[in-house]
Design an enzyme around this catalytic site. Sequence first.
Site, PDB file in Angstrom:
ATOM      1  N   SER A 123       8.688   0.472  -2.031  1.00 50.72           N
ATOM      2  CA  SER A 123       7.999   0.402  -0.742  1.00 50.72           C
ATOM      3  C   SER A 123       8.817   1.011   0.401  1.00 50.72           C
ATOM      4  CB  SER A 123       7.702  -1.056  -0.409  1.00 50.72           C
ATOM      5  OG  SER A 123       7.126  -1.134   0.872  1.00 50.72           O
ATOM      6  N   ALA A 124       8.095   1.650   1.311  1.00 48.70           N
ATOM      7  CA  ALA A 124       8.729   2.181   2.534  1.00 48.70           C
ATOM      8  C   ALA A 124       9.278   1.054   3.407  1.00 48.70           C
ATOM      9  CB  ALA A 124       7.708   3.007   3.321  1.00 48.70           C
ATOM     10  N   ASP A 125       8.863  -0.188   3.133  1.00 49.91           N
ATOM     11  CA  ASP A 125       9.429  -1.326   3.879  1.00 49.91           C
ATOM     12  C   ASP A 125      10.950  -1.324   3.755  1.00 49.91           C
ATOM     13  OD1 ASP A 125       6.777  -2.021   4.154  1.00 49.91           O
ATOM     14  OD2 ASP A 125       6.946  -3.977   3.160  1.00 49.91           O
ATOM     15  N   LYS A 171       6.635  -9.495  -2.518  1.00 53.17           N
ATOM     16  CA  LYS A 171       5.309  -9.725  -3.093  1.00 53.17           C
ATOM     17  C   LYS A 171       5.447  -9.984  -4.589  1.00 53.17           C
ATOM     18  CE  LYS A 171       3.678  -5.813  -1.592  1.00 53.17           C
ATOM     19  NZ  LYS A 171       2.751  -4.703  -1.259  1.00 53.17           N
ATOM     20  N   ASP A 184       7.971   3.726  -7.730  1.00 50.14           N
ATOM     21  CA  ASP A 184       7.228   3.058  -6.653  1.00 50.14           C
ATOM     22  C   ASP A 184       8.123   2.044  -5.942  1.00 50.14           C
ATOM     23  OD1 ASP A 184       5.409   2.008  -4.928  1.00 50.14           O
ATOM     24  OD2 ASP A 184       3.844   1.665  -6.427  1.00 50.14           O
ATOM     25  N   LYS A 226      -4.208   0.218   5.515  1.00 45.94           N
ATOM     26  CA  LYS A 226      -2.784   0.084   5.236  1.00 45.94           C
ATOM     27  C   LYS A 226      -2.037   1.332   5.680  1.00 45.94           C
ATOM     28  CE  LYS A 226      -0.140  -1.294   1.222  1.00 45.94           C
ATOM     29  NZ  LYS A 226      -0.092  -1.282  -0.223  1.00 45.94           N
ATOM     30  N   GLU A 283       2.875  -7.895  11.065  1.00 45.06           N
ATOM     31  CA  GLU A 283       2.099  -6.730  10.631  1.00 45.06           C
ATOM     32  C   GLU A 283       0.597  -7.047  10.672  1.00 45.06           C
ATOM     33  OE1 GLU A 283       0.323  -8.039   7.444  1.00 45.06           O
ATOM     34  OE2 GLU A 283       1.279  -6.385   6.379  1.00 45.06           O
ATOM     35  N   VAL A 304       4.425  -3.544   6.920  1.00 48.37           N
ATOM     36  CA  VAL A 304       5.699  -4.006   7.474  1.00 48.37           C
ATOM     37  C   VAL A 304       6.502  -2.805   7.988  1.00 48.37           C
ATOM     38  CG1 VAL A 304       7.918  -5.065   6.886  1.00 48.37           C
ATOM     39  CG2 VAL A 304       5.791  -6.093   6.061  1.00 48.37           C
TER      40      VAL A 304
HETATM   41  N1  PSU Z   1       1.627  -8.879   1.436  1.00 48.59           N
HETATM   42  C1  PSU Z   1       0.356  -9.099   1.070  1.00 48.59           C
HETATM   43  N2  PSU Z   1      -0.537  -8.105   1.153  1.00 48.59           N
HETATM   44  C2  PSU Z   1      -0.186  -6.885   1.644  1.00 48.59           C
HETATM   45  C3  PSU Z   1       1.145  -6.656   2.063  1.00 48.59           C
HETATM   46  C4  PSU Z   1       2.019  -7.672   1.933  1.00 48.59           C
HETATM   47  O1  PSU Z   1       0.011 -10.192   0.622  1.00 48.59           O
HETATM   48  O2  PSU Z   1      -1.033  -6.000   1.712  1.00 48.59           O
HETATM   49  C5  PSU Z   1       1.469  -5.294   2.628  1.00 48.59           C
HETATM   50  C6  PSU Z   1       2.575  -5.363   3.681  1.00 48.59           C
HETATM   51  O3  PSU Z   1       2.099  -4.759   4.861  1.00 48.59           O
HETATM   52  C7  PSU Z   1       3.690  -4.534   3.101  1.00 48.59           C
HETATM   53  C8  PSU Z   1       2.922  -3.563   2.222  1.00 48.59           C
HETATM   54  O4  PSU Z   1       4.433  -3.883   4.092  1.00 48.59           O
HETATM   55  O5  PSU Z   1       1.941  -4.402   1.617  1.00 48.59           O
HETATM   56  C9  PSU Z   1       3.779  -2.835   1.223  1.00 48.59           C
HETATM   57  O6  PSU Z   1       2.966  -2.011   0.457  1.00 48.59           O
HETATM   58  P1  PSU Z   1       3.571  -0.987  -0.624  1.00 48.59           P
HETATM   59  O7  PSU Z   1       4.097  -1.843  -1.725  1.00 48.59           O
HETATM   60  O8  PSU Z   1       2.410  -0.154  -1.032  1.00 48.59           O
HETATM   61  O9  PSU Z   1       4.639  -0.244   0.101  1.00 48.59           O
HETATM   62 MN    MN Z   2       4.292   2.024  -3.087  1.00 46.46          MN
END
Ligand code: PSU
Ligand code: MN
Length: 317
Positions: free
Chosen positions: A142-144, A161, A140, A88, A28, A108
């Site tokens: 993630s879409a991942d 994370k 909340d 992002k 990513e 991701v």
């Molecule tokens: N790991 C990090 N920093 C980030 C991410 C991961 O240390 O910014 C990113 C990745 O791209 C992951 C995204 O897909 O955060 C997920 O964000 P969210 O929780 O808002 O869906």
């Molecule tokens: Mn989110």
Amino acid sequence: MPVRSTTVVVSEEVGAALACREPVVAMETSVLTGGTYPHNLETALAVDQRARDEGAVPARVALVDGVLRVGVTDTELELLAKGPAEGKISTRDMAVALHNGATGGTTVSSSLVGAVEAGIRVFAVAGIGGVHRGAEVSFDISADLTEFSRSPVAVVCAGAKSLLDPALTLEYLETAGVPVIGYRSDEFPGYYTRTTGCPVPHRLDDLEDVVGVMHKHWAAVSASSVLVTHPISEEWSIDSDLLNSMVASALEEARATGASGPDLTPFVLSAIAQATDGRSALVNRAVLESTTRLAARLAVVEASVRSQHRMDAKERT
Ligand code: PSU
Ligand code: MN
């Protein structure tokens, strides 16, 4: 003809490797666009080099002028690192970004879209998105995770994370039917830390076995991702109690200032960077290098197993 292919462009280097069925590792770019120049660029170049050292071609996914690129040039990488680029772009944002001709880092989730379209089977990331702490109230998630449920790619990561809830993330992955395999480890790691207290459902110690499971999963079970977890090294691991207290106070601060949704990760990560005197940026780089190295080795084994299968099939005919 899939709709996606009109907006995905594979770089010459990545395209040539895929055509020759050589190992490729997708990555990513939102960590890059969310980072600080030039440290973010140096990290990305070092990480790409780790993939090459192991014999795989790195394929960074990003949005450049409204085109989803799989493999970017060094000039484009520099442009993304310097900004101004959108930080992002997730699958939620991608169609609007494509329509607007945007340039930016893909998370991701949206990077997986590019990887799948290009036919890449291995992906490397430091920490995946997952189910957030308190998601039972905030919703909340993630879409991942949604994208894992429909992307036949092996995703090598050092866990979710650190601001997430590892147990809830594992529950979600179970519901989505996504295998989680601890490579030479029994515990689901927590990105900056080796321990979360949550066992992984499966452990494998041999990359050939991991590849065997990937192929079985895609042939007989579903077109979802296979997660391969690879904990941070002892040397870089942050004590999990210390990390949890840093995360808790950063989340408290986020609540007070109203940072939420996609802004939460950057907020918490920068608070942890401050609390660790910048050490977390080095930890981040160490994790990325180590997951990328393992992903590249996995891609090499996967490519060789595939070529063996082709030779066996030829012999049979
Ligand atoms: N790991 C990090 N920093 C980030 C991410 C991961 O240390 O910014 C990113 C990745 O791209 C992951 C995204 O897909 O955060 C997920 O964000 P969210 O929780 O808002 O869906
Ligand atoms: Mn989110």
